[in-house]
Write a protein that holds these residues in place. Sequence first.
Motif, PDB file in Angstrom:
ATOM      1  N   PRO A 181     -71.763  40.082 -36.607  1.00  0.00           N
ATOM      2  CA  PRO A 181     -72.796  41.117 -36.409  1.00  0.00           C
ATOM      3  C   PRO A 181     -72.250  42.485 -36.001  1.00  0.00           C
ATOM      4  O   PRO A 181     -72.849  43.507 -36.334  1.00  0.00           O
ATOM      5  CB  PRO A 181     -73.671  40.519 -35.298  1.00  0.00           C
ATOM      6  CG  PRO A 181     -73.475  39.045 -35.407  1.00  0.00           C
ATOM      7  CD  PRO A 181     -72.044  38.864 -35.830  1.00  0.00           C
ATOM      8  N   ARG A 182     -71.122  42.517 -35.308  1.00  0.00           N
ATOM      9  CA  ARG A 182     -70.611  43.818 -34.863  1.00  0.00           C
ATOM     10  C   ARG A 182     -70.061  44.643 -36.018  1.00  0.00           C
ATOM     11  O   ARG A 182     -69.872  45.855 -35.880  1.00  0.00           O
ATOM     12  CB  ARG A 182     -69.543  43.632 -33.781  1.00  0.00           C
ATOM     13  CG  ARG A 182     -68.278  42.929 -34.223  1.00  0.00           C
ATOM     14  CD  ARG A 182     -67.382  42.659 -33.006  1.00  0.00           C
ATOM     15  NE  ARG A 182     -66.113  42.051 -33.345  1.00  0.00           N
ATOM     16  CZ  ARG A 182     -65.933  40.759 -33.558  1.00  0.00           C
ATOM     17  NH1 ARG A 182     -66.974  39.925 -33.502  1.00  0.00           N
ATOM     18  NH2 ARG A 182     -64.733  40.275 -33.839  1.00  0.00           N
ATOM     19  N   PHE A 183     -69.785  43.989 -37.161  1.00  0.00           N
ATOM     20  CA  PHE A 183     -69.269  44.695 -38.334  1.00  0.00           C
ATOM     21  C   PHE A 183     -70.297  44.750 -39.464  1.00  0.00           C
ATOM     22  O   PHE A 183     -70.469  45.781 -40.107  1.00  0.00           O
ATOM     23  CB  PHE A 183     -68.003  44.012 -38.868  1.00  0.00           C
ATOM     24  CG  PHE A 183     -66.912  43.854 -37.860  1.00  0.00           C
ATOM     25  CD1 PHE A 183     -66.533  44.914 -37.054  1.00  0.00           C
ATOM     26  CD2 PHE A 183     -66.248  42.654 -37.716  1.00  0.00           C
ATOM     27  CE1 PHE A 183     -65.506  44.782 -36.124  1.00  0.00           C
ATOM     28  CE2 PHE A 183     -65.228  42.500 -36.792  1.00  0.00           C
ATOM     29  CZ  PHE A 183     -64.857  43.564 -35.994  1.00  0.00           C
ATOM     30  N   CYS A 184     -70.921  43.631 -39.705  1.00  0.00           N
ATOM     31  CA  CYS A 184     -71.869  43.499 -40.818  1.00  0.00           C
ATOM     32  C   CYS A 184     -73.277  43.573 -40.237  1.00  0.00           C
ATOM     33  O   CYS A 184     -73.782  42.585 -39.696  1.00  0.00           O
ATOM     34  CB  CYS A 184     -71.611  42.170 -41.533  1.00  0.00           C
ATOM     35  SG  CYS A 184     -72.617  41.919 -42.994  1.00  0.00           S
ATOM     36  N   GLN A 185     -73.911  44.722 -40.364  1.00  0.00           N
ATOM     37  CA  GLN A 185     -75.119  44.981 -39.581  1.00  0.00           C
ATOM     38  C   GLN A 185     -76.410  45.008 -40.390  1.00  0.00           C
ATOM     39  O   GLN A 185     -77.492  45.030 -39.809  1.00  0.00           O
ATOM     40  CB  GLN A 185     -74.939  46.305 -38.829  1.00  0.00           C
ATOM     41  CG  GLN A 185     -73.754  46.260 -37.874  1.00  0.00           C
ATOM     42  CD  GLN A 185     -73.538  47.560 -37.115  1.00  0.00           C
ATOM     43  OE1 GLN A 185     -74.080  48.602 -37.486  1.00  0.00           O
ATOM     44  NE2 GLN A 185     -72.753  47.507 -36.053  1.00  0.00           N
ATOM     45  N   THR A 186     -76.329  45.022 -41.708  1.00  0.00           N
ATOM     46  CA  THR A 186     -77.546  45.110 -42.517  1.00  0.00           C
ATOM     47  C   THR A 186     -77.474  44.122 -43.687  1.00  0.00           C
ATOM     48  O   THR A 186     -76.408  43.615 -44.036  1.00  0.00           O
ATOM     49  CB  THR A 186     -77.723  46.525 -43.094  1.00  0.00           C
ATOM     50  OG1 THR A 186     -76.688  46.771 -44.058  1.00  0.00           O
ATOM     51  CG2 THR A 186     -77.647  47.583 -41.994  1.00  0.00           C
ATOM     52  N   ALA A 187     -78.633  43.903 -44.304  1.00  0.00           N
ATOM     53  CA  ALA A 187     -78.686  43.059 -45.499  1.00  0.00           C
ATOM     54  C   ALA A 187     -77.873  43.681 -46.626  1.00  0.00           C
ATOM     55  O   ALA A 187     -77.235  42.968 -47.419  1.00  0.00           O
ATOM     56  CB  ALA A 187     -80.142  42.859 -45.929  1.00  0.00           C
ATOM     57  N   ASP A 188     -77.886  45.009 -46.690  1.00  0.00           N
ATOM     58  CA  ASP A 188     -77.093  45.686 -47.721  1.00  0.00           C
ATOM     59  C   ASP A 188     -75.595  45.428 -47.526  1.00  0.00           C
ATOM     60  O   ASP A 188     -74.860  45.254 -48.505  1.00  0.00           O
ATOM     61  CB  ASP A 188     -77.356  47.199 -47.692  1.00  0.00           C
ATOM     62  CG  ASP A 188     -78.701  47.558 -48.313  1.00  0.00           C
ATOM     63  OD1 ASP A 188     -79.291  46.684 -48.994  1.00  0.00           O
ATOM     64  OD2 ASP A 188     -79.157  48.697 -48.124  1.00  0.00           O
ATOM     65  N   ASP A 189     -75.141  45.415 -46.275  1.00  0.00           N
ATOM     66  CA  ASP A 189     -73.738  45.106 -46.002  1.00  0.00           C
ATOM     67  C   ASP A 189     -73.368  43.746 -46.588  1.00  0.00           C
ATOM     68  O   ASP A 189     -72.308  43.586 -47.218  1.00  0.00           O
ATOM     69  CB  ASP A 189     -73.461  45.089 -44.492  1.00  0.00           C
ATOM     70  CG  ASP A 189     -73.420  46.485 -43.888  1.00  0.00           C
ATOM     71  OD1 ASP A 189     -73.279  47.469 -44.642  1.00  0.00           O
ATOM     72  OD2 ASP A 189     -73.514  46.575 -42.648  1.00  0.00           O
ATOM     73  N   LYS A 190     -74.215  42.760 -46.376  1.00  0.00           N
ATOM     74  CA  LYS A 190     -73.944  41.418 -46.876  1.00  0.00           C
ATOM     75  C   LYS A 190     -73.909  41.398 -48.406  1.00  0.00           C
ATOM     76  O   LYS A 190     -73.044  40.749 -49.008  1.00  0.00           O
ATOM     77  CB  LYS A 190     -75.005  40.435 -46.365  1.00  0.00           C
ATOM     78  CG  LYS A 190     -74.926  40.183 -44.870  1.00  0.00           C
ATOM     79  CD  LYS A 190     -75.972  39.173 -44.421  1.00  0.00           C
ATOM     80  CE  LYS A 190     -75.861  38.902 -42.930  1.00  0.00           C
ATOM     81  NZ  LYS A 190     -76.850  37.906 -42.455  1.00  0.00           N
ATOM     82  N   GLU A 191     -74.821  42.102 -49.027  1.00  0.00           N
ATOM     83  CA  GLU A 191     -74.870  42.112 -50.487  1.00  0.00           C
ATOM     84  C   GLU A 191     -73.641  42.789 -51.088  1.00  0.00           C
ATOM     85  O   GLU A 191     -73.098  42.332 -52.101  1.00  0.00           O
ATOM     86  CB  GLU A 191     -76.152  42.795 -50.971  1.00  0.00           C
ATOM     87  CG  GLU A 191     -77.414  41.994 -50.702  1.00  0.00           C
ATOM     88  CD  GLU A 191     -77.333  40.576 -51.249  1.00  0.00           C
ATOM     89  OE1 GLU A 191     -76.974  40.415 -52.440  1.00  0.00           O
ATOM     90  OE2 GLU A 191     -77.598  39.629 -50.478  1.00  0.00           O
ATOM     91  N   VAL A 192     -73.182  43.867 -50.457  1.00  0.00           N
ATOM     92  CA  VAL A 192     -71.977  44.534 -50.960  1.00  0.00           C
ATOM     93  C   VAL A 192     -70.760  43.632 -50.780  1.00  0.00           C
ATOM     94  O   VAL A 192     -69.900  43.542 -51.667  1.00  0.00           O
ATOM     95  CB  VAL A 192     -71.766  45.892 -50.252  1.00  0.00           C
ATOM     96  CG1 VAL A 192     -70.414  46.489 -50.651  1.00  0.00           C
ATOM     97  CG2 VAL A 192     -72.878  46.859 -50.621  1.00  0.00           C
ATOM     98  N   GLN A 193     -70.674  42.958 -49.650  1.00  0.00           N
ATOM     99  CA  GLN A 193     -69.569  42.009 -49.452  1.00  0.00           C
ATOM    100  C   GLN A 193     -69.568  40.935 -50.541  1.00  0.00           C
ATOM    101  O   GLN A 193     -68.512  40.590 -51.087  1.00  0.00           O
ATOM    102  CB  GLN A 193     -69.665  41.346 -48.079  1.00  0.00           C
ATOM    103  CG  GLN A 193     -69.255  42.231 -46.926  1.00  0.00           C
ATOM    104  CD  GLN A 193     -69.062  41.438 -45.640  1.00  0.00           C
ATOM    105  OE1 GLN A 193     -68.849  40.227 -45.659  1.00  0.00           O
ATOM    106  NE2 GLN A 193     -69.133  42.128 -44.512  1.00  0.00           N
TER     107      GLN A 193
END
Length: 285
Positions: free
Chosen positions: A126-138
Amino acid sequence: MSDYDIKKSFLSVIIDVHTHLTDRLLIEDVRNIIDRALQKDVRAALVMTEKITDFQCVLELSERYPKFVVPCLGVHPIQATGQHDEKGIEIKRSVTVQDYYGVEEAIEKAMNVIGGIGEIGLDFSPRFCQTADDKEVQKLILTKQVHLAQKLNLPINVHSRSAGKQTVQLLKELGAQHVLLHAFDGRASVALEGVSSGFYFSVTANICRDPQLQKMVKMLPIENLMVETDSPAIAPLKGAVNEPANVVISCEHIARIKKLDIEDVKRITTENAVKVFPKLKTLLQ
């Protein structure tokens, strides 16, 4: 060299399948670090990148130490910003599409030299990946690198912190092969799902202090295990600087947990490493 002779050469030999030897904590003393590893029967190390600007440094290290270093090139799901907070800790963020520019061309150019594509994966901390968009880009960046590995017939070295289930699921959906999941922190039951798809898992030297990792090693077949240090991270002593010589600790604890002779653990994990990362074979002949 025959297959029999190659197997004989695996005896008492250990391979560290995930390191960061070009990290600032290691690179200045890398000659001594490699010497200490060789004294512990560690014959080779896979050296990872995290971003495209790491590529040249890792390739140059492999040129300096071609009998020990096998480079892997890839883009990590978490990226350093180069900035630091008030405590001096480096600020990191989730990967972006811009971080991937030029990566495929660079990997294709080096494909005859590298041992695999890595370090790639998902990291939903959570401290790095903070949004749903972050997860999708990963997921997008991981998917692109898996497709590239499939195109080039290269193995992948995969990070999955706080995203074990999601990583295994996505790799299965993509039909990924020649997969090593390093420093897996998910449930043992999820790791077993990966084993059912032919995935491998590498055991870090902090197994001496991690009950969850000990449980996973107990449940997974030795035929799907390798050993690693993730140097300079995840040391046997929390907070210490790790190095490849410590990979013998992984072997010792696997042997104890699975009631095997340590020489068998060294041989089998090395056979597994060479099976997934065939570039390693040339270092053992």
